[in-house]
Write a protein that holds these residues in place. Structure first.
Motif, PDB file in Angstrom:
ATOM      1  N   TYR A   1       1.129 -15.972  -2.423  1.00 35.55           N
ATOM      2  CA  TYR A   1      -0.111 -15.751  -3.176  1.00 35.55           C
ATOM      3  C   TYR A   1      -0.292 -16.810  -4.260  1.00 35.55           C
ATOM      4  CZ  TYR A   1       0.283 -11.497  -0.530  1.00 35.55           C
ATOM      5  OH  TYR A   1       0.398 -10.628   0.533  1.00 35.55           O
TER       6      TYR A   1
ATOM      7  N   PHE B   1       0.990  -4.887  -1.580  1.00 35.74           N
ATOM      8  CA  PHE B   1       0.124  -5.303  -0.467  1.00 35.74           C
ATOM      9  C   PHE B   1      -0.608  -4.108   0.133  1.00 35.74           C
ATOM     10  CE2 PHE B   1      -0.598  -5.565   4.072  1.00 35.74           C
ATOM     11  CZ  PHE B   1      -1.174  -6.797   4.258  1.00 35.74           C
ATOM     12  N   ARG B   2       0.080  -2.985   0.214  1.00 39.45           N
ATOM     13  CA  ARG B   2      -0.546  -1.826   0.868  1.00 39.45           C
ATOM     14  C   ARG B   2      -1.698  -1.281   0.029  1.00 39.45           C
ATOM     15  NH1 ARG B   2       5.046   0.656   3.487  1.00 39.45           N
ATOM     16  NH2 ARG B   2       5.428  -1.177   4.792  1.00 39.45           N
TER      17      ARG B   2
ATOM     18  N   VAL C   1       6.524 -12.117  -0.356  1.00 37.81           N
ATOM     19  CA  VAL C   1       5.587 -10.996  -0.232  1.00 37.81           C
ATOM     20  C   VAL C   1       5.058 -10.478  -1.574  1.00 37.81           C
ATOM     21  CG1 VAL C   1       6.589 -10.287   1.966  1.00 37.81           C
ATOM     22  CG2 VAL C   1       7.385  -9.217  -0.169  1.00 37.81           C
ATOM     23  N   SER C   2       4.147  -9.516  -1.448  1.00 34.94           N
ATOM     24  CA  SER C   2       3.432  -9.000  -2.614  1.00 34.94           C
ATOM     25  C   SER C   2       4.345  -8.538  -3.750  1.00 34.94           C
ATOM     26  CB  SER C   2       2.513  -7.855  -2.182  1.00 34.94           C
ATOM     27  OG  SER C   2       3.252  -6.837  -1.529  1.00 34.94           O
TER      28      SER C   2
ATOM     29  N   TYR D   1       7.779 -15.366   4.261  1.00 39.35           N
ATOM     30  CA  TYR D   1       6.690 -14.719   3.521  1.00 39.35           C
ATOM     31  C   TYR D   1       7.225 -14.230   2.170  1.00 39.35           C
ATOM     32  CZ  TYR D   1       2.130 -12.267   3.307  1.00 39.35           C
ATOM     33  OH  TYR D   1       0.858 -11.847   2.996  1.00 39.35           O
TER      34      TYR D   1
ATOM     35  N   CYS E   1      -2.310  -7.015  13.391  1.00 43.58           N
ATOM     36  CA  CYS E   1      -1.648  -5.714  13.349  1.00 43.58           C
ATOM     37  C   CYS E   1      -2.722  -4.637  13.374  1.00 43.58           C
ATOM     38  CB  CYS E   1      -0.773  -5.586  12.099  1.00 43.58           C
ATOM     39  SG  CYS E   1       0.507  -4.312  12.303  1.00 43.58           S
TER      40      CYS E   1
ATOM     41  N   LYS F   1      11.145  -9.095  10.506  1.00 48.11           N
ATOM     42  CA  LYS F   1      10.393  -8.436   9.438  1.00 48.11           C
ATOM     43  C   LYS F   1      11.081  -7.126   9.100  1.00 48.11           C
ATOM     44  CE  LYS F   1       5.902  -6.452   8.297  1.00 48.11           C
ATOM     45  NZ  LYS F   1       4.473  -6.383   8.644  1.00 48.11           N
TER      46      LYS F   1
ATOM     47  N   TYR G   1       9.280  -4.017  -0.913  1.00 50.34           N
ATOM     48  CA  TYR G   1       8.554  -5.124  -1.545  1.00 50.34           C
ATOM     49  C   TYR G   1       7.122  -5.268  -1.029  1.00 50.34           C
ATOM     50  CZ  TYR G   1      12.764  -7.053  -3.764  1.00 50.34           C
ATOM     51  OH  TYR G   1      13.881  -7.254  -4.540  1.00 50.34           O
TER      52      TYR G   1
ATOM     53  N   LYS H   1      10.602 -12.239   6.799  1.00 45.92           N
ATOM     54  CA  LYS H   1       9.839 -11.553   5.770  1.00 45.92           C
ATOM     55  C   LYS H   1      10.564 -10.299   5.333  1.00 45.92           C
ATOM     56  CE  LYS H   1       5.515  -9.105   5.322  1.00 45.92           C
ATOM     57  NZ  LYS H   1       4.543  -8.366   6.036  1.00 45.92           N
TER      58      LYS H   1
ATOM     59  N   GLN I   1       9.991  -1.598  11.912  1.00 46.00           N
ATOM     60  CA  GLN I   1      10.466  -2.735  11.119  1.00 46.00           C
ATOM     61  C   GLN I   1      11.990  -2.664  10.976  1.00 46.00           C
ATOM     62  OE1 GLN I   1       8.137  -2.512   7.500  1.00 46.00           O
ATOM     63  NE2 GLN I   1       6.283  -3.238   8.549  1.00 46.00           N
TER      64      GLN I   1
ATOM     65  N   TYR J   1       5.976 -12.791  13.302  1.00 43.15           N
ATOM     66  CA  TYR J   1       6.774 -12.160  12.256  1.00 43.15           C
ATOM     67  C   TYR J   1       7.994 -11.592  12.989  1.00 43.15           C
ATOM     68  CZ  TYR J   1       2.724 -11.650   8.926  1.00 43.15           C
ATOM     69  OH  TYR J   1       1.667 -11.814   8.069  1.00 43.15           O
TER      70      TYR J   1
ATOM     71  N   CYS K   1      -2.313  -1.676  11.263  1.00 42.48           N
ATOM     72  CA  CYS K   1      -2.199  -0.748  10.130  1.00 42.48           C
ATOM     73  C   CYS K   1      -3.420  -0.761   9.206  1.00 42.48           C
ATOM     74  CB  CYS K   1      -0.913  -0.994   9.348  1.00 42.48           C
ATOM     75  SG  CYS K   1      -0.599  -2.709   8.950  1.00 42.48           S
ATOM     76  N   GLU K   2      -4.171  -1.869   9.179  1.00 40.14           N
ATOM     77  CA  GLU K   2      -5.384  -1.889   8.361  1.00 40.14           C
ATOM     78  C   GLU K   2      -6.539  -1.150   9.038  1.00 40.14           C
ATOM     79  OE1 GLU K   2      -3.248  -5.649   7.823  1.00 40.14           O
ATOM     80  OE2 GLU K   2      -5.346  -6.253   8.018  1.00 40.14           O
TER      81      GLU K   2
ATOM     82  N   PHE L   1      -6.457 -11.096   6.032  1.00 41.56           N
ATOM     83  CA  PHE L   1      -6.234  -9.661   6.199  1.00 41.56           C
ATOM     84  C   PHE L   1      -7.570  -8.971   6.004  1.00 41.56           C
ATOM     85  CE2 PHE L   1      -2.216 -11.420   4.754  1.00 41.56           C
ATOM     86  CZ  PHE L   1      -1.310 -10.852   5.641  1.00 41.56           C
TER      87      PHE L   1
HETATM   88  C1  PBG Z   1       0.940  -5.647   8.161  1.00 40.38           C
HETATM   89  C2  PBG Z   1       1.498  -6.491   7.081  1.00 40.38           C
HETATM   90  C3  PBG Z   1       2.167  -6.115   5.903  1.00 40.38           C
HETATM   91  C4  PBG Z   1       2.406  -7.289   5.173  1.00 40.38           C
HETATM   92  C5  PBG Z   1       1.903  -8.341   5.933  1.00 40.38           C
HETATM   93  N1  PBG Z   1       1.365  -7.831   7.123  1.00 40.38           N
HETATM   94  C6  PBG Z   1       2.509  -4.789   5.354  1.00 40.38           C
HETATM   95  C7  PBG Z   1       3.380  -3.853   6.044  1.00 40.38           C
HETATM   96  O1  PBG Z   1       4.104  -4.196   6.990  1.00 40.38           O
HETATM   97  O2  PBG Z   1       3.319  -2.699   5.627  1.00 40.38           O
HETATM   98  C8  PBG Z   1       3.054  -7.377   3.809  1.00 40.38           C
HETATM   99  C9  PBG Z   1       2.698  -8.562   2.988  1.00 40.38           C
HETATM  100  C10 PBG Z   1       3.038  -8.475   1.542  1.00 40.38           C
HETATM  101  O3  PBG Z   1       3.676  -7.510   1.061  1.00 40.38           O
HETATM  102  O4  PBG Z   1       2.655  -9.404   0.811  1.00 40.38           O
HETATM  103  N2  PBG Z   1       1.823  -5.149   9.083  1.00 40.38           N
END
Ligand code: PBG
Ligand code: ZN
Length: 332
Positions: free
Chosen positions: A320, A209-210, A280-281, A278, A121, A200, A205, A254, A226, A197, A123-124, A80
């Motif tokens: 992680y 991550f964000r 997730v975070s 996944y 993606c 998703k 959750y 996910k 989503q 994905y 979003c980053e 990422f």
């Molecule tokens: C990007 C993305 C996200 C995650 C993985 N790829 C965040 C989102 O959709 O906002 C989340 C991973 C995590 O929470 O560990 N689209």
């Protein structure tokens, strides 16, 4: 069949040797994929406060982690990127000198056999934090699905040109897998697989991550793209089926823990398709927080959690804890 006292379920639980013999769910280091956050600079190992033990890493520091991942035999890493600049369309996402592209090249020249996956993606990279290009219709701002697709194709090609082994689109745009598949094929990369994905969910959750990826939407949420957690499991099956028709090689569900039923349904419906989940975070941070308070044993709870995800039907787990798990599994 005669019941008690003839049938005694405890017989096969009597000691570790017999338990190991009849154990039916197995975990290997290669089941796990390690997510890593990369940013530009040097010597940077910036702790992510909402994810204890995780860091934003500059490329030199990232290589320490990928070397470790390689020698522990983890299944791969997923990258990422945190870019230096953002704009409404996330243009830097497909730049050859972008942070993810730079990281891929560095990893590939250091540990060529380590599987490098990229999360694909926008979003980053967008200044508004949404997973695509925004448009306004009837006074409502939303992500324009079809306008976003060409950029996903371009980003995929640039990742593969830099050396990525596997592309994992996470934006939940309709038709994204097809658009990426044809862009890759057009660039001569017909042998690069796609892990979609596919199912998703719009999940709280993802909160930690964000922070980690600095990718929270500045306004609104991701509910128009989503999935709704309240939708029936059959909707996840439709998402998976469409992605397979568009050329996905592997499928992801996910998050993992609150969606074990979805993992099982997808696995039973598409038994020949490699399935990832996944963890997730938020799932990570919850256990970290409880362990830090001394409320549960982190190592045991993590192993139990991974066993549950594996038992539900996912053979690949993004987590992680990938490195710690690989270490633990190779020493027992
Ligand atoms: C990007 C993305 C996200 C995650 C993985 N790829 C965040 C989102 O959709 O906002 C989340 C991973 C995590 O929470 O560990 N689209
Ligand atoms: Zn996104």
């Amino acid at each position: 069949m005669s019941e008690f006292p003839i049938q005694r379920m405890r017989r096969l639980r009597m000691n570790p040797a017999v338990r190991r013999l009849v154990q039916q769910t197995h975990l290997r280091p290669s089941n796990f994929i390690m997510p890593l956050f990369v940013r530009s600079g040097e010597g940077i190992r910036q702790p992510i406060s909402s994810m204890p033990g995780q860091f934003q890493l500059s490329v030199d520091q990232l290589l320490q982690e990928t070397q470790k991942a390689d020698s522990l035999g983890v299944g791969g890493v997923i990258l990422f990127g945190i870019p230096n600049s953002k704009d409404p369309e996330g243009a830097v996402a497909s730049h050859d000198n972008g942070i993810v592209q730079e990281a891929i090249r560095a990893i590939k020249s250091d540990t060529p056999n380590l599987l490098v996956i990229t999360d694909l993606c926008f979003c980053e990279y967008t200044d508004h934090g949404h997973c695509g290009i925004l448009t306004e219709s009837n006074g409502q701002v939303t992500v324009d699905n079809d306008l976003t697709l060409p950029g996903l194709g371009a980003q995929a090609v640039s990742h593969v040109q830099a050396g990525a082994d596997l592309i994992a689109p996470s934006g939940m745009m309709d038709g994204m897998v097809g658009a990426i598949r044809s862009a890759l094929d057009g660039g001569g990369f017909q042998d690069t697989p796609i892990m979609s994905y596919a199912a998703k969910y719009s999940s709280a959750y993802y909160g930690p991550f964000r922070d980690a990826a600095e990718s929270a939407p500045h306004s609104g949420d991701r509910k128009t793209y989503q999935m709704d957690p309240a939708s029936a499991a059959a909707q996840a099956l439709r998402e998976v089926e469409l992605d397979l028709q568009e050329g996905a090689d592997m499928i992801m569900v996910k998050p993992a823990l609150a969606y074990l039923d979805i993992i099982t349904r997808v696995n039973q419906t598409f038994p020949g398709v490699p399935l990832a989940a996944y963890n997730v975070s938020g799932e990570y941070s919850m256990i970290k927080a409880a362990a830090a308070s001394g409320w549960l044993d982190e190592q045991q709870v993590v192993m139990e959690t991974m066993t549950a995800i594996r038992r539900a039907g996912a053979e690949i787990i993004l987590t992680y804890w990938a490195m710690e798990l690989a270490e633990q599994l190779s020493s027992c």
